[in-house]
Write a protein that holds these residues in place. Structure first.
Motif, mmCIF file in Angstrom:
data_model
loop_
_atom_site.group_PDB
_atom_site.id
_atom_site.type_symbol
_atom_site.label_atom_id
_atom_site.label_comp_id
_atom_site.label_asym_id
_atom_site.label_seq_id
_atom_site.Cartn_x
_atom_site.Cartn_y
_atom_site.Cartn_z
ATOM 1 N N ALA A 159 45.941 -13.301 6.607
ATOM 2 C CA ALA A 159 45.678 -14.365 5.636
ATOM 3 C C ALA A 159 46.904 -15.261 5.466
ATOM 4 C CB ALA A 159 45.283 -13.752 4.292
ATOM 5 N N TYR A 160 48.088 -14.676 5.518
ATOM 6 C CA TYR A 160 49.316 -15.462 5.377
ATOM 7 C C TYR A 160 49.432 -16.480 6.511
ATOM 8 C CZ TYR A 160 54.256 -16.597 4.750
ATOM 9 O OH TYR A 160 55.444 -17.268 4.547
ATOM 10 N N VAL A 161 49.151 -16.037 7.738
ATOM 11 C CA VAL A 161 49.233 -16.942 8.890
ATOM 12 C C VAL A 161 48.194 -18.055 8.761
ATOM 13 C CG1 VAL A 161 49.025 -17.111 11.398
ATOM 14 C CG2 VAL A 161 50.128 -15.118 10.380
ATOM 15 N N CYS A 162 46.966 -17.696 8.389
ATOM 16 C CA CYS A 162 45.908 -18.704 8.231
ATOM 17 C C CYS A 162 46.248 -19.688 7.120
ATOM 18 C CB CYS A 162 44.573 -18.025 7.931
ATOM 19 S SG CYS A 162 43.881 -17.089 9.314
ATOM 20 N N GLN A 163 46.875 -19.197 6.069
ATOM 21 C CA GLN A 163 47.264 -20.050 4.947
ATOM 22 C C GLN A 163 48.337 -21.050 5.371
ATOM 23 O OE1 GLN A 163 49.721 -18.436 1.506
ATOM 24 N NE2 GLN A 163 47.737 -18.597 0.478
ATOM 25 N N LYS A 164 49.260 -20.613 6.213
ATOM 26 C CA LYS A 164 50.351 -21.480 6.649
ATOM 27 C C LYS A 164 49.904 -22.499 7.697
ATOM 28 C CE LYS A 164 53.769 -19.864 4.204
ATOM 29 N NZ LYS A 164 54.459 -20.724 3.198
ATOM 30 N N ASN A 172 43.722 -18.874 19.027
ATOM 31 C CA ASN A 172 44.837 -18.366 19.830
ATOM 32 C C ASN A 172 46.174 -18.830 19.278
ATOM 33 O OD1 ASN A 172 44.367 -21.005 20.593
ATOM 34 N ND2 ASN A 172 44.944 -20.681 22.732
ATOM 35 N N GLY A 173 46.189 -20.016 18.650
ATOM 36 C CA GLY A 173 47.413 -20.483 18.010
ATOM 37 C C GLY A 173 47.802 -19.604 16.834
ATOM 38 N N LEU A 174 46.815 -19.180 16.059
ATOM 39 C CA LEU A 174 47.075 -18.291 14.923
ATOM 40 C C LEU A 174 47.610 -16.940 15.392
ATOM 41 C CD1 LEU A 174 43.907 -19.014 12.749
ATOM 42 C CD2 LEU A 174 46.263 -19.664 12.201
ATOM 43 N N PHE A 175 47.021 -16.418 16.457
ATOM 44 C CA PHE A 175 47.466 -15.120 16.971
ATOM 45 C C PHE A 175 48.903 -15.212 17.481
ATOM 46 C CE2 PHE A 175 46.346 -11.373 19.954
ATOM 47 C CZ PHE A 175 46.685 -10.463 18.968
ATOM 48 N N TYR A 210 55.667 -11.206 20.522
ATOM 49 C CA TYR A 210 56.291 -12.538 20.500
ATOM 50 C C TYR A 210 56.792 -12.928 21.884
ATOM 51 C CZ TYR A 210 59.961 -16.015 19.883
ATOM 52 O OH TYR A 210 60.761 -17.122 20.023
ATOM 53 N N VAL A 211 57.462 -12.008 22.562
ATOM 54 C CA VAL A 211 58.001 -12.303 23.894
ATOM 55 C C VAL A 211 56.874 -12.640 24.871
ATOM 56 C CG1 VAL A 211 59.191 -11.287 25.877
ATOM 57 C CG2 VAL A 211 60.091 -10.938 23.570
ATOM 58 N N LEU A 212 55.756 -11.921 24.770
ATOM 59 C CA LEU A 212 54.638 -12.166 25.684
ATOM 60 C C LEU A 212 53.944 -13.501 25.420
ATOM 61 C CD1 LEU A 212 52.930 -8.641 25.869
ATOM 62 C CD2 LEU A 212 54.132 -9.825 27.713
ATOM 63 N N THR A 213 53.944 -13.946 24.166
ATOM 64 C CA THR A 213 53.147 -15.130 23.811
ATOM 65 C C THR A 213 53.966 -16.386 23.544
ATOM 66 O OG1 THR A 213 53.172 -14.487 21.457
ATOM 67 C CG2 THR A 213 51.338 -13.695 22.797
ATOM 68 N N LYS A 214 55.292 -16.313 23.588
ATOM 69 C CA LYS A 214 56.088 -17.467 23.163
ATOM 70 C C LYS A 214 56.005 -18.644 24.135
ATOM 71 C CE LYS A 214 60.501 -15.866 25.126
ATOM 72 N NZ LYS A 214 61.931 -15.601 24.823
ATOM 73 N N ASP A 215 55.791 -18.377 25.428
ATOM 74 C CA ASP A 215 55.697 -19.460 26.415
ATOM 75 C C ASP A 215 54.436 -19.267 27.242
ATOM 76 O OD1 ASP A 215 58.179 -20.746 25.760
ATOM 77 O OD2 ASP A 215 59.208 -19.088 26.751
#
Length: 286
Positions: free
Chosen positions: A38-43, A50-53, A118-123
């Motif tokens: 919910a915090y991510v969706c709120q921000k 996929n952007g939220l994930f 984070y490392v897998l999804t950052k780029d």
């Protein structure tokens, strides 16, 4: 709401696959994951699924955990309490922190897994990325050399169910006892069955991470743990005909079900044998 549901489903699948979704063992409970989603969706209300994930990992891999995660949007009086390693504020009034059994060891694993995500999804556009990598089962058998084997058995399946539930409610004490002895553990919530034992049984295997040259004595550990298990009348009654055994085993002694085939797990969705939740997540965010 739909994007929140998709995000939460993906986060829960990630947590289960990586061994992070069991409140009794010091990891996340459902309420923790729901608030983080919910915090991510709120921000980021306009972000894609996929952007939220992706943002979930970016935000919480770098979160300063002396500050609670709070959905209220304004300063509250709910601050981190002593012993709360990952403070998450429930969306209620007055604000309260979610209950947690987290220890130094389980907190460390959660942070490592958040950083891995984070490392897998950052780029995402810079390499040949597959979302299935995020959900790859945690490789217990190749990560740890030694395991604490916890075997529970009882005369009947019904009695085993009650006995296992009671013992599992005492697992936080066992985890802390190990850490007090200088041994962190990665408590795997998966249940196995020892088919060489006639009685109904359940077996758990926890990866051990010695922090020093400390040697673990399973007999002494069991004696201390059993004192806590049978510290009231209910525990003594449950223990009458049921058994608990603690032993040390090497990685080569693990059941075959704990060995991961990385290639297979990465391509589950292509062959239609993944969990439906995994298929839903991949089809939505992939």
């Amino acid at each position: 709401m739909q994007k929140f549901q998709v995000l939460l489903r993906c986060i829960k699948l990630w947590a289960r696959r990586r061994g992070l979704h069991c409140h009794l063992l010091g990891f996340f409970a459902g309420i923790h994951l729901a608030i983080l989603a919910a915090y991510v969706c709120q921000k980021f209300p306009n972000a894609t699924a996929n952007g939220l994930f992706t943002m979930f990992f970016e935000i919480f891999a770098h979160w300063p955990w002396h500050i609670p995660v709070d959905l209220h949007g304004q300063q509250t009086n709910c601050t981190r309490s002593d012993g709360c390693l990952m403070p998450i504020v429930m969306p209620c009034s007055p604000p309260e922190l979610c209950a947690s059994n987290m220890t130094e060891g389980t907190f460390r694993k959660i942070r490592e897994e958040l950083m891995r995500g984070y490392v897998l999804t950052k780029d995402l556009g810079s390499h040949d990325f597959e979302w299935a990598w995020i959900f790859e089962p945690f490789p217990y058998s190749t990560t740890y050399e030694q395991f604490l084997c916890i075997a529970l058995c009882a005369p009947t399946s019904e009695e085993l169910h009650d006995w296992a539930g009671w013992v599992k409610s005492r697992f936080p004490y066992l985890i802390l006892k190990l850490e007090d002895n200088g041994i962190e553990c990665d408590p795997n919530s998966s249940q196995e069955v020892d088919h060489t034992v006639i009685k109904p049984n359940i077996v758990y295997h926890w990866g051990l991470i010695p922090q020093s040259d400390t040697l673990l004595d399973p007999i002494s550990l069991k004696e201390d743990f059993m004192k806590y298990v049978i510290n009231d009348v209910y525990g003594k009654v449950k223990c009458t005909d049921s058994e608990l055994t603690l032993s040390l085993v090497g990685a080569s002694e693990l059941p075959k079900s704990m060995y991961n085939d990385s290639f297979y797990s990465r391509h589950l969705h292509q062959y239609g044998v993944a969990y439906q939740a995994a298929a839903d997540c991949w089809s939505t965010i992939g």
